[in-house]
Scaffold this motif. Structure first.
Motif: not given
Length: 302
Positions: A159-165, A292-301
């Protein structure tokens, strides 16, 4: 003659740990569940539950009925949905499972939008701490999962890319220094999340040049709630390893500072898990489209 209600009742028994749990799901008394089970067995002239076992366990006949009944119910539901889809409606009962934090922040709002667009759709959202337990439970159509995925034969959609920081508050760094490489974490206070049986104290990293390392941290703080771990990090109590979606705003505001920039923890992408039959359901597809629409564009980016 068996009815769809009978098959749903058997499916509940197959998934439950006790008849009391079935009673809670049906919002009736345990004695009513026992009586209904006895009447069904008398009508079918077969034992469905092994009374000699100390835990709820189906007989061979009960297991066969649960398995084949699930297929019959799925086919009935698919036909009902197909008829509804012909008139542009999405119906049925959508059951979604998701992690506590991500579920509150992104999954619940997507379900609001879905319900507003399709008011005939029933919905349930189960927020979990332990994804392994939820995988075994199986009482869902879609599971939204963040991070490492246990071995599974379920269908997966990214659904969306997500890094760990790796990050900490400026106050902690001012008091204890800033680590320059993962090995320095051995000398720092770290806060970890314990939400399943995974080894959460072993933190792996990959260098920009391609080589990797894994550091065993000895946590000064631990919780089964990611929101608590984030709060501890913001309070300056220690270094935390959190999902990008959870701390992106803190990093932008300066409340948290990203550490060891040349080293990257494994990603924790957001994915959807669904069974083979559930993947054909109109309600499942529509939910995945809305989320999927809510996560595009990736909201945390953003």
């Amino acid at each position: 003659m068996m009815t769809p209600q009978d098959l749903r009742f058997v499916a509940l028994i197959a998934a439950a740990s006790s008849l009391a749990a079935v009673a809670r799901r049906l919002d009736i008394s345990p004695s009513a569940v026992t009586q209904r089970l006895r009447h069904l067995e008398e009508r079918l002239q077969v034992r469905l539950v092994d009374r000699s076992s100390r835990r709820l366990q189906l007989t061979a006949e009960g297991s066969m009925l649960a398995e084949r009944g699930a297929a019959v119910l799925a086919e009935l539901e698919a036909m009902t949905e197909a008829l509804a889809a012909g008139r542009g409606a999405v119906t049925g009962h959508l059951r979604v499972a998701a992690p506590f934090g991500f579920g509150r922040a992104y999954v619940a709002p997507a379900m609001v939008a879905l319900r507003q667009a399709h008011p005939g759709l029933e919905m349930s959202l189960i927020l979990f701490e332990d994804p392994a337990h939820s995988l075994r439970d199986g009482q869902w159509d879609v599971m939204v999962h963040v991070g490492h995925l246990p071995d599974s034969r379920l269908v997966l959609r990214r659904l969306a890319p997500n890094r760990r920081i790796l990050c900490a508050a400026p106050a902690y760094l001012a008091a204890h220094g800033t680590p320059s490489q993962p090995e320095d974490l051995r000398h720092h206070a770290c806060a970890v999340i314990r939400e399943n049986q995974a080894d959460t104290t072993l933190w792996p990293f990959t260098h920009a040049e391609g080589h990797g390392t894994a550091i065993r941290v000895h946590p000064a703080l631990a919780s089964n709630d990611g929101a608590v771990v984030r709060q501890w990090g913001l309070a300056g109590l220690g270094i935390i390893l959190r999902s990008e979606w959870d701390v992106a705003e803190d990093l932008r505001s300066g409340a948290l500072v990203a550490l060891v920039p040349d080293w990257t923890p494994p990603p924790a992408d957001v994915v959807a898990l669904l069974g083979a039959r559930n993947g054909r359901m109109a309600r499942t597809e529509r939910f995945l489209q809305v989320l999927g629409q809510a996560l595009r564009p990736v909201p945390w980016r953003g």
